[in-house]
Design a protein around this motif. Structure first.
Motif, PDB file in Angstrom:
ATOM      1  N   ARG A   1     -34.016   6.514  15.476  1.00 17.97           N
ATOM      2  CA  ARG A   1     -33.125   6.157  14.375  1.00 17.97           C
ATOM      3  C   ARG A   1     -32.115   7.260  14.362  1.00 17.97           C
ATOM      4  NH1 ARG A   1     -38.045   4.695  12.004  1.00 17.97           N
ATOM      5  NH2 ARG A   1     -38.322   6.290  10.801  1.00 17.97           N
ATOM      6  N   ALA A   2     -32.674   8.495  14.357  1.00 20.08           N
ATOM      7  CA  ALA A   2     -31.948   9.785  14.259  1.00 20.08           C
ATOM      8  C   ALA A   2     -30.841   9.837  15.358  1.00 20.08           C
ATOM      9  CB  ALA A   2     -32.626  11.120  14.210  1.00 20.08           C
TER      10      ALA A   2
ATOM     11  N   ALA B   1     -29.483   7.084  16.717  1.00 18.64           N
ATOM     12  CA  ALA B   1     -28.609   6.117  16.283  1.00 18.64           C
ATOM     13  C   ALA B   1     -27.358   6.603  15.294  1.00 18.64           C
ATOM     14  CB  ALA B   1     -29.441   4.924  15.976  1.00 18.64           C
ATOM     15  N   GLU B   2     -27.964   7.485  14.549  1.00 14.53           N
ATOM     16  CA  GLU B   2     -27.074   8.017  13.344  1.00 14.53           C
ATOM     17  C   GLU B   2     -26.017   8.881  13.875  1.00 14.53           C
ATOM     18  OE1 GLU B   2     -30.468   8.143  10.000  1.00 14.53           O
ATOM     19  OE2 GLU B   2     -29.817   9.932  10.791  1.00 14.53           O
TER      20      GLU B   2
ATOM     21  N   ARG C   1     -24.403  11.843  20.622  1.00  8.12           N
ATOM     22  CA  ARG C   1     -25.477  11.454  21.365  1.00  8.12           C
ATOM     23  C   ARG C   1     -25.328  11.226  22.743  1.00  8.12           C
ATOM     24  NH1 ARG C   1     -25.474   6.668  18.418  1.00  8.12           N
ATOM     25  NH2 ARG C   1     -23.819   5.621  19.982  1.00  8.12           N
TER      26      ARG C   1
ATOM     27  N   HIS D   1     -30.019  17.791  13.942  1.00  4.69           N
ATOM     28  CA  HIS D   1     -30.169  16.505  13.249  1.00  4.69           C
ATOM     29  C   HIS D   1     -31.426  15.994  13.525  1.00  4.69           C
ATOM     30  CE1 HIS D   1     -28.761  12.808  11.407  1.00  4.69           C
ATOM     31  NE2 HIS D   1     -29.027  12.126  12.489  1.00  4.69           N
ATOM     32  N   CYS D   2     -31.932  15.792  14.583  1.00  3.71           N
ATOM     33  CA  CYS D   2     -33.161  15.246  14.999  1.00  3.71           C
ATOM     34  C   CYS D   2     -34.299  16.086  14.428  1.00  3.71           C
ATOM     35  CB  CYS D   2     -33.316  15.305  16.495  1.00  3.71           C
ATOM     36  SG  CYS D   2     -32.377  14.025  17.343  1.00  3.71           S
TER      37      CYS D   2
ATOM     38  N   ARG E   1     -34.306  15.255  10.710  1.00  3.18           N
ATOM     39  CA  ARG E   1     -35.061  14.211  10.408  1.00  3.18           C
ATOM     40  C   ARG E   1     -36.687  13.947  10.873  1.00  3.18           C
ATOM     41  NH1 ARG E   1     -31.255  13.054   7.524  1.00  3.18           N
ATOM     42  NH2 ARG E   1     -29.472  11.581   8.289  1.00  3.18           N
TER      43      ARG E   1
END
Length: 169
Positions: free
Chosen positions: A108-109, A111-112, A118, A155-156, A159
């Motif tokens: 999910r992280a 995908a954000e 990414r 970010h990962c 999360r």
């Protein structure tokens, strides 16, 4: 070219490789079939750039796994140990569930993230590309690639941390 087209012809070669490691025809066929099953699963999750290499590496890993398993069985027989006295190298059920949950959080992280961020992270972490190679492929400067990778990892981590706090709280 489809996945099926790209793996046609690998079966016989892979079967020979596995048989050369001392496996009989049936066991070798089982290992090759498991390798193809894992390729199918992997291809559903991500683009497999070299299916032949994926199959070969997976088959070799499956051979090693079988070797470890037979080594544990042999150890148990040699030591007259009860099956429940032999440590299993597999993770516990709890660890496996936690790992699956962490993987879902990370998916999910990812995908954000913005597409270039990414892509930079995936190329760096999963394809083991250098920052310079990623910069050339994505048309970015090396410092921008470094920034994208760092921000994506941050970010990962965030999360995963948030998910851990929710599970603990």
């Amino acid at each position: 070219m489809t996945l099926v087209e790209s793996i046609t012809g690998h079966y016989a070669r892979l079967l020979r490789v596995v048989r050369s490691k001392g496996f009989n025809r049936d066991d070798a066929a089982d290992i090759v079939q498991d390798a193809y099953a894992r390729l199918t699963i992997a291809a559903e999750r991500a683009d497999v750039r070299n299916p032949g290499a994926f199959l070969h590496v997976t088959a070799i890993n499956l051979i090693r796994d079988r070797g470890r398993a037979s080594g544990l069985q042999r150890l148990a027989v040699e030591n007259d140990a009860a099956p429940d006295e032999i440590a299993c190298p597999a993770p516990s059920v709890e660890r496996a569930i936690i790992s699956r949950q962490d993987l879902a959080v990370l998916e999910r992280a990812l995908a954000e993230l913005p597409p270039k961020r990414r892509a930079a992270l995936v190329l760096y972490r999963f394809d083991n590309m250098s920052h310079a190679a990623i910069a050339q492929q994505l048309g970015l400067s090396i410092s921008m690639v470094e920034k994208h990778v760092r921000l994506a990892l941050d970010h990962c981590r965030l999360r995963l941390s948030e998910a851990g706090e929710v599970a603990d709280g």
